[in-house]
Design a protein around this motif. Structure first.
Motif, PDB file in Angstrom:
ATOM      1  N   PRO A   1       1.872  14.892  -5.791  1.00 37.48           N
ATOM      2  CA  PRO A   1       3.013  14.362  -5.017  1.00 37.48           C
ATOM      3  C   PRO A   1       3.008  14.839  -3.565  1.00 37.48           C
ATOM      4  O   PRO A   1       3.315  14.071  -2.657  1.00 37.48           O
ATOM      5  CB  PRO A   1       4.234  14.903  -5.770  1.00 37.48           C
ATOM      6  CG  PRO A   1       3.748  15.133  -7.157  1.00 37.48           C
ATOM      7  CD  PRO A   1       2.314  15.559  -7.027  1.00 37.48           C
TER       8      PRO A   1
ATOM      9  N   ALA B   1      -5.331   2.156  -2.012  1.00 34.71           N
ATOM     10  CA  ALA B   1      -4.077   1.904  -1.299  1.00 34.71           C
ATOM     11  C   ALA B   1      -3.891   2.887  -0.156  1.00 34.71           C
ATOM     12  O   ALA B   1      -3.379   2.527   0.918  1.00 34.71           O
ATOM     13  CB  ALA B   1      -2.887   1.982  -2.256  1.00 34.71           C
TER      14      ALA B   1
ATOM     15  N   PHE C   1       3.026   6.858  -7.249  1.00 37.23           N
ATOM     16  CA  PHE C   1       2.219   7.912  -7.867  1.00 37.23           C
ATOM     17  C   PHE C   1       2.896   9.277  -7.675  1.00 37.23           C
ATOM     18  O   PHE C   1       2.902  10.106  -8.583  1.00 37.23           O
ATOM     19  CB  PHE C   1       0.805   7.936  -7.266  1.00 37.23           C
ATOM     20  CG  PHE C   1      -0.172   7.034  -7.978  1.00 37.23           C
ATOM     21  CD1 PHE C   1      -0.220   5.682  -7.703  1.00 37.23           C
ATOM     22  CD2 PHE C   1      -1.050   7.538  -8.924  1.00 37.23           C
ATOM     23  CE1 PHE C   1      -1.125   4.843  -8.355  1.00 37.23           C
ATOM     24  CE2 PHE C   1      -1.953   6.710  -9.592  1.00 37.23           C
ATOM     25  CZ  PHE C   1      -1.997   5.356  -9.294  1.00 37.23           C
ATOM     26  N   ALA C   2       3.450   9.492  -6.504  1.00 39.65           N
ATOM     27  CA  ALA C   2       4.066  10.793  -6.227  1.00 39.65           C
ATOM     28  C   ALA C   2       5.246  11.055  -7.161  1.00 39.65           C
ATOM     29  O   ALA C   2       5.298  12.097  -7.823  1.00 39.65           O
ATOM     30  CB  ALA C   2       4.516  10.842  -4.762  1.00 39.65           C
TER      31      ALA C   2
ATOM     32  N   VAL D   1       2.514   2.146  -3.371  1.00 37.74           N
ATOM     33  CA  VAL D   1       1.608   2.735  -4.364  1.00 37.74           C
ATOM     34  C   VAL D   1       1.655   4.259  -4.270  1.00 37.74           C
ATOM     35  O   VAL D   1       1.779   4.954  -5.288  1.00 37.74           O
ATOM     36  CB  VAL D   1       0.166   2.234  -4.162  1.00 37.74           C
ATOM     37  CG1 VAL D   1      -0.797   2.997  -5.062  1.00 37.74           C
ATOM     38  CG2 VAL D   1       0.071   0.745  -4.442  1.00 37.74           C
ATOM     39  N   LEU D   2       1.575   4.767  -3.061  1.00 38.28           N
ATOM     40  CA  LEU D   2       1.529   6.227  -2.916  1.00 38.28           C
ATOM     41  C   LEU D   2       2.826   6.892  -3.356  1.00 38.28           C
ATOM     42  O   LEU D   2       2.797   7.915  -4.033  1.00 38.28           O
ATOM     43  CB  LEU D   2       1.179   6.615  -1.475  1.00 38.28           C
ATOM     44  CG  LEU D   2      -0.337   6.738  -1.291  1.00 38.28           C
ATOM     45  CD1 LEU D   2      -0.963   5.405  -0.960  1.00 38.28           C
ATOM     46  CD2 LEU D   2      -0.694   7.787  -0.275  1.00 38.28           C
ATOM     47  N   THR D   3       3.968   6.316  -2.998  1.00 42.78           N
ATOM     48  CA  THR D   3       5.210   6.973  -3.414  1.00 42.78           C
ATOM     49  C   THR D   3       5.448   6.823  -4.918  1.00 42.78           C
ATOM     50  O   THR D   3       6.024   7.704  -5.541  1.00 42.78           O
ATOM     51  CB  THR D   3       6.416   6.444  -2.619  1.00 42.78           C
ATOM     52  OG1 THR D   3       6.426   5.013  -2.637  1.00 42.78           O
ATOM     53  CG2 THR D   3       6.340   6.905  -1.174  1.00 42.78           C
TER      54      THR D   3
ATOM     55  N   PHE E   1       7.532   2.523   1.346  1.00 40.55           N
ATOM     56  CA  PHE E   1       7.774   3.928   1.018  1.00 40.55           C
ATOM     57  C   PHE E   1       9.060   4.076   0.211  1.00 40.55           C
ATOM     58  O   PHE E   1       9.068   4.630  -0.887  1.00 40.55           O
ATOM     59  CB  PHE E   1       7.867   4.714   2.330  1.00 40.55           C
ATOM     60  CG  PHE E   1       7.911   6.198   2.182  1.00 40.55           C
ATOM     61  CD1 PHE E   1       6.741   6.946   2.214  1.00 40.55           C
ATOM     62  CD2 PHE E   1       9.116   6.867   2.021  1.00 40.55           C
ATOM     63  CE1 PHE E   1       6.775   8.329   2.096  1.00 40.55           C
ATOM     64  CE2 PHE E   1       9.161   8.243   1.891  1.00 40.55           C
ATOM     65  CZ  PHE E   1       7.986   8.979   1.930  1.00 40.55           C
TER      66      PHE E   1
ATOM     67  N   GLN F   1      -4.924   2.103   4.586  1.00 41.46           N
ATOM     68  CA  GLN F   1      -4.042   2.482   5.702  1.00 41.46           C
ATOM     69  C   GLN F   1      -4.786   3.379   6.688  1.00 41.46           C
ATOM     70  O   GLN F   1      -4.747   3.170   7.904  1.00 41.46           O
ATOM     71  CB  GLN F   1      -2.816   3.220   5.170  1.00 41.46           C
ATOM     72  CG  GLN F   1      -1.955   2.400   4.230  1.00 41.46           C
ATOM     73  CD  GLN F   1      -0.778   3.204   3.699  1.00 41.46           C
ATOM     74  OE1 GLN F   1       0.026   3.725   4.450  1.00 41.46           O
ATOM     75  NE2 GLN F   1      -0.677   3.308   2.387  1.00 41.46           N
TER      76      GLN F   1
ATOM     77  N   THR G   1       4.644   0.123  -8.266  1.00 40.97           N
ATOM     78  CA  THR G   1       3.700  -0.103  -7.173  1.00 40.97           C
ATOM     79  C   THR G   1       3.922  -1.462  -6.506  1.00 40.97           C
ATOM     80  O   THR G   1       3.428  -1.700  -5.405  1.00 40.97           O
ATOM     81  CB  THR G   1       2.264  -0.060  -7.703  1.00 40.97           C
ATOM     82  OG1 THR G   1       2.168  -0.933  -8.832  1.00 40.97           O
ATOM     83  CG2 THR G   1       1.872   1.344  -8.121  1.00 40.97           C
TER      84      THR G   1
ATOM     85  N   GLN H   1       1.405   9.857   3.310  1.00 44.15           N
ATOM     86  CA  GLN H   1       2.044   8.578   3.562  1.00 44.15           C
ATOM     87  C   GLN H   1       2.990   8.677   4.753  1.00 44.15           C
ATOM     88  O   GLN H   1       3.077   7.754   5.569  1.00 44.15           O
ATOM     89  CB  GLN H   1       2.793   8.104   2.316  1.00 44.15           C
ATOM     90  CG  GLN H   1       3.393   6.713   2.438  1.00 44.15           C
ATOM     91  CD  GLN H   1       2.339   5.664   2.751  1.00 44.15           C
ATOM     92  OE1 GLN H   1       1.353   5.516   2.050  1.00 44.15           O
ATOM     93  NE2 GLN H   1       2.523   4.930   3.850  1.00 44.15           N
TER      94      GLN H   1
ATOM     95  N   ALA I   1       0.836  -1.198   0.000  1.00 43.48           N
ATOM     96  CA  ALA I   1       0.000   0.000   0.000  1.00 43.48           C
ATOM     97  C   ALA I   1       0.867   1.242   0.000  1.00 43.48           C
ATOM     98  O   ALA I   1       0.606   2.204  -0.738  1.00 43.48           O
ATOM     99  CB  ALA I   1      -0.922  -0.013   1.216  1.00 43.48           C
ATOM    100  N   SER I   2       1.915   1.200   0.782  1.00 45.19           N
ATOM    101  CA  SER I   2       2.795   2.351   0.896  1.00 45.19           C
ATOM    102  C   SER I   2       3.520   2.643  -0.413  1.00 45.19           C
ATOM    103  O   SER I   2       3.657   3.799  -0.814  1.00 45.19           O
ATOM    104  CB  SER I   2       3.791   2.076   2.024  1.00 45.19           C
ATOM    105  OG  SER I   2       4.645   3.142   2.230  1.00 45.19           O
TER     106      SER I   2
END
Lengths: 484, 484, 484
Positions: free
Chosen positions: C32, C118, B288-289, B284-286, B334, C122, B309, C39, B281-282
């Motif tokens: 971002p 995602a 996209f960022a 995925v966010l970084t 991350f 969390q 991801t 996150q 899950a973590s």
């Protein structure tokens, strides 16, 4: 130019409408009527007959105490639910997407598969319940997760039959095919499993052989001499072949669950998985080999890869529970992959030309022949079983040699297995002929030969509109041509 | 106009045939030969060596009684089968569809993945069996569901290696890559798990690091200086990117099963799932960022989303069983999401230009770097384990500090974990160089530079025919242009 | 001609850029920033609050001994992990691919679904943990597999809300929608499940009703009067409809797991599966019926098949655990399939025109109405429960009539169930209004009306290039036109 284009379009539309008018494919009354009436019938029959069994009823806690069951995990749900979900995926995504390979019949492939499976599982719960699970005290059918699996199994035979008719029948015909298919299946299954006491955990005979001959016979009765009129729609396009691979792979991956879903708890399920896993792996290699050797430059044919790779799973349906040994499973997969691919190369064209059987998906190659192989392998493996290999208790457990058949020998069991194969074929042929006759009536809204394999007959198909294409100038000439 | 068009088409066909003739890509002998001979070899070797283990054999009932096992549920099948099926989906649909992203290599992506995985799992059962499970009494390998999972794991390393070579090698080369890859894997795994007694439940080192360096080194040996000749085929089209997302998501969703499939019963599997779920899950966010920050207007790049991801799952492969804590898992995800996306942005172009490594799928970013991160995280987490956190029994169980390694401390364990990482890298580099050398021989039917990434070389590709297009006048100019 | 074409292209590009400039959709800073900051906040909050529970901690072995648990299988992991994985597939592939149906918004459909899910899982672990699982001794949240399932459930409500806004919002807005959606969900869930002590295993009220009204209210606040400017992108193309069927089918097949995932061990999970399976099957038939009857020639509409077939699963969310009987389940599915399809036919256009609610995916038909039906069915079924049907213990177990609510009667329970439905609706409406207000601020980079439903705004979309098309002369006129 624009004028001319307009005229030519009108002309082409006019021509196409004229051809479509040749047969009335309007199902606006018949399809809703069938869906509504049959669904209401299901509700009434379920109200009269179907109840939860002791493991899905709130009285489970009392049942546990009475039977001295130490844990909730002994509820059959925990033995079978993962396998059930895999089988469920095979029925709806596996069979559904395998039938999306045609360039303009993907909606019909996956959509009608969805419709008839959803109806069939309800009807199967009733039919199989009446034959196998009717409580003689209260005349109710008590259902649990194993019934759901068996209902999915039953429907699989009708979806196989659909494969032979894909693109050539109306959804109303498919509902009729399923109604009778499920009925025939329940009787055939009763004869094979209960009367003959044959074993067929993964249904090589009960599901595949029956389903395939049922569908092929229907297709033979519904033979369309002028089907070549829609030949331009009988192939795939690049991405429809990729969609079909979704179906292939989910069938392939979950087939070990299919063949083990209703096998015995413990070693039975465990062994069925290993055997099926190996047979499938083996048939992939022989499929690639035959596909490559048969084509110019060794190029592979997607039709073979999408189908014949699954033959090992079909052929392992009967013997998966038995001590066929790991290398025995590889041999079964080896042979069935070869037979199935050769079927696509030589038998399908031969059957269409000479026997007048049009088999859209080649179910004869994927289900009929590997199913028969599976029945024969099962008979031989059963006949050659021995206490030295199985152990005394193991032999009894595996073949359920108790009660009425407590004294049956493995040789006799082998004979009954062979007899079961003939029952499956006979039900397919006779049932298919009868149902084919019913489906030939000119009342079901089936498409004209020229409109076969075309979603446009039964579906609102989205138009590839100009606005979309104008964003992609390379694909669009409509704006440029007027400028000429 | 029509004439001219005809000529230009002929010319273009002539030119393309000429280029294609530069290399002989006919695999009509070699591919069937390899498939047949190797499959027959598998059957013979399975006949000699492979048997059911005590949990999949009909003697299970006697085994149960002897060991006083109260229920069939204690059969390992019920602990591991759901995870096995998830891993199976990752291997065939996950890896397979992830490799469909190229516009004209989707058949090869999913199809060759299917072929080599089906061969590899058989060969892996033998190789891993000889090294890990050979019964010293009867010289047989006894298999059960855990062996099937391990075979899938082993094959994953070869599929990773395929990612670097996607579109540039023939299926025969891929079979050779798999034959040696599985062999190397089994030896490397034996050294890491048995000799070094390192832990690597999800295979950050054993699977991902090894597989990635194996594939990258092969790709380096097979460097094609003129690969830009097929540059027009090296990208995706809209729907091929959507197909690839099927692969991405099934890998992403089932990765917790991958990292927990062979973890300890009970808390081991449970914890591995939680850690992997969070790390994924973590990342995925970084991903996209970084993807957004790197592009004009913040537009996202599908290549990053499809791949980076997943980095959290790779990086959590070694430590997933450990008490890394939930926030520790988030940190690992991350970092690995960031590293992986930066890899796609800067390292892949650099490696291609400067190091002469052409990495079609960017496995260096998805498997090599996150795999190394995973190995390091595992070493650190192991070295910092303590009885206060794990409990006395928990520490022993988690690291298997018994028998020969009963007195090992966590610090020493950390050192061995680090050593294991180097073993994995070394096997990848040396093995890849050797196998790359073999694959460079001009006998394998690999495509010319101009024909890379083109399914047309090894597959019968359906033509988008006129009849189909005539139903969609906006997409078709063939009928209108003559009227000009 | 080429010149003219070039000019017309420039003109069209110029025009399109001008329109795009009307709103600033640059999210290079905001996306971002949101991803990174949130996150990092997750990592910090997890560090402070989240720990393994006793079943996923290495102390499990001591816990087992203390509680006298005989086998590792009693770890909740083995009861729930298969269901968890099915739910996980529904969240990421089910919802994700269901939203790929638009012709040029498939990246956004599946991609943003991936991103917000995602993040949401969390945040849900924290929010739900604080409300339901905060250990009062050490102020930690102890998580296990049930928490992972509940986090997936919580996120489902936000993905439903996304369905109403699909194509009209930026990913930054979606992150905000999810942040507040999860927060509201946790409070609403706490009130319904803990304070009112209502039952809602599959979340007809908690998930579907809340999520749908939340999304619809947001969509109402964000009403776009000129949305018809992007009308040409609001439909599907042939293959995007097939992609969407992947989502439909995985939702449909795994819905029994959704409704049973957190039901009681044993008969509770078992019964929830049967009820959901039947309700779903029934709604397929009525959906096909209404879809066919409503169209010219009885042609089926893919929008109905993709969505309304799922209504039975939504409507069975509350009562799935109860003794609603198999035929009761069929009736629920029967009605909800009809209501949902009629919704698509009449309510969606009415809502858009008269109520100014633009509902891209028709969540009002698939989630709001069937969710309300599910809540009502649950209340009625609970109120009519009796000891004669459930058994004394069964009644107590099913409704958890113990501790504070030990003396609650089924009639009162029915009343609380009804009250719960109003809480869910109220939270959706009020929460949606508030969050809609926030999302209306002109800082989130949402697209202009003319650029809605277009991946080109937030994604690098591959161009269909000339080199690719030149291999398919029928689809390409760029080379031929200059010759005119």
């Amino acid at each position: 130019i624009m004028n001319f284009l307009g005229i030519s379009l009108n002309f082409s539309l006019g021509k196409s409408s004229r051809l479509k008018m040749a047969k009335n494919t309007n199902i606006r009354i018949s399809l809703p009527a069938v869906c509504f009436v049959w669904q209401i019938a299901m509700i009434i029959l379920f109200g009269v007959f179907i109840r939860y069994d002791e493991e899905s009823d709130t009285h489970w806690i009392e049942h546990r105490r009475k039977k001295n069951i130490s844990t909730n995990l002994e509820n059959d749900f925990y033995y079978r639910y993962p396998s059930f979900q895999d089988v469920h995926v095979m029925i709806f995504v596996g069979f559904g997407f395998l039938m999306t390979f045609l360039k303009r019949y993907s909606f019909g492939g996956v959509g009608f598969n969805f419709l008839i499976a959803a109806f069939g599982i309800q009807w199967a719960l009733l039919m199989q319940g009446w034959f196998h699970h009717l409580d003689e005290h209260d005349w109710k059918i008590k259902i649990g997760v194993e019934n759901l699996i068996n209902a999915d199994f039953c429907v699989a035979s009708c979806l196989i039959a659909y494969g032979a008719c894909l693109g050539k029948v109306s959804p109303v015909q498919l509902m009729v095919l399923t109604l009778f298919g499920v009925t025939l299946f329940a009787v055939e299954e009763y004869i094979i499993l209960e009367l003959l006491h044959a074993k067929d955990a993964g249904g090589s005979m009960v599901i595949h052989t029956f389903g395939a001959y049922y569908g092929l016979t229907i297709s033979w009765v519904l033979y369309r001499p002028l089907l070549s009129q829609s030949k331009h729609l009988q192939g795939s396009v690049y991405h429809s072949d990729v969609f079909a691979m979704i179906g292939t792979l989910f069938l392939w991956m979950y087939w070990p669950s299919f063949n083990s879903a209703i096998a015995d708890h413990g070693d039975g399920q465990h062994r069925a998985v290993i055997n099926t896993y190996l047979a499938l792996a083996s048939s992939v290699l022989t499929t690639f080999a035959i596909s490559s050797i048969s084509q110019n430059n060794g190029k592979l044919d997607m039709v073979h890869i999408q189908n014949a790779t699954l033959a090992g799973g079909v052929a392992m349906g009967t013997a998966s529970e038995f001590m066929i040994t790991p290398y025995g499973s590889l041999i079964v997969g080896f042979c069935s992959g070869i037979v199935s691919t050769f079927g696509y190369l030589f038998l399908t064209p031969f059957m269409e030309k000479t026997l007048k059987i049009q088999d859209t998906c080649g179910i004869h190659n994927l289900h009929a022949m590997p199913g028969v192989i599976g029945g024969i392998v099962g008979a031989i493996t059963a006949a050659s079983a021995s206490e030295s290999v199985y152990g005394q208790e193991g032999l009894i457990n595996t073949f359920d040699f108790k009660d009425a058949v407590a004294n049956r020998t493995v040789n006799i069991q082998g004979g009954y297995q062979a007899a079961a194969l003939f029952v499956a074929i006979a039900f397919g042929l006779v049932g298919g002929a009868l149902v084919g006759g019913i489906l030939k009536l000119p009342i079901w809204g089936d498409p004209a030969d020229v409109n076969c394999f075309d979603d446009d007959v039964y579906w609102e198909v989205p138009e590839e509109d100009e606005n979309f294409l104008s964003r992609h100038p390379n694909m669009n000439h409509a704006t440029s041509i007027p400028d000429v």
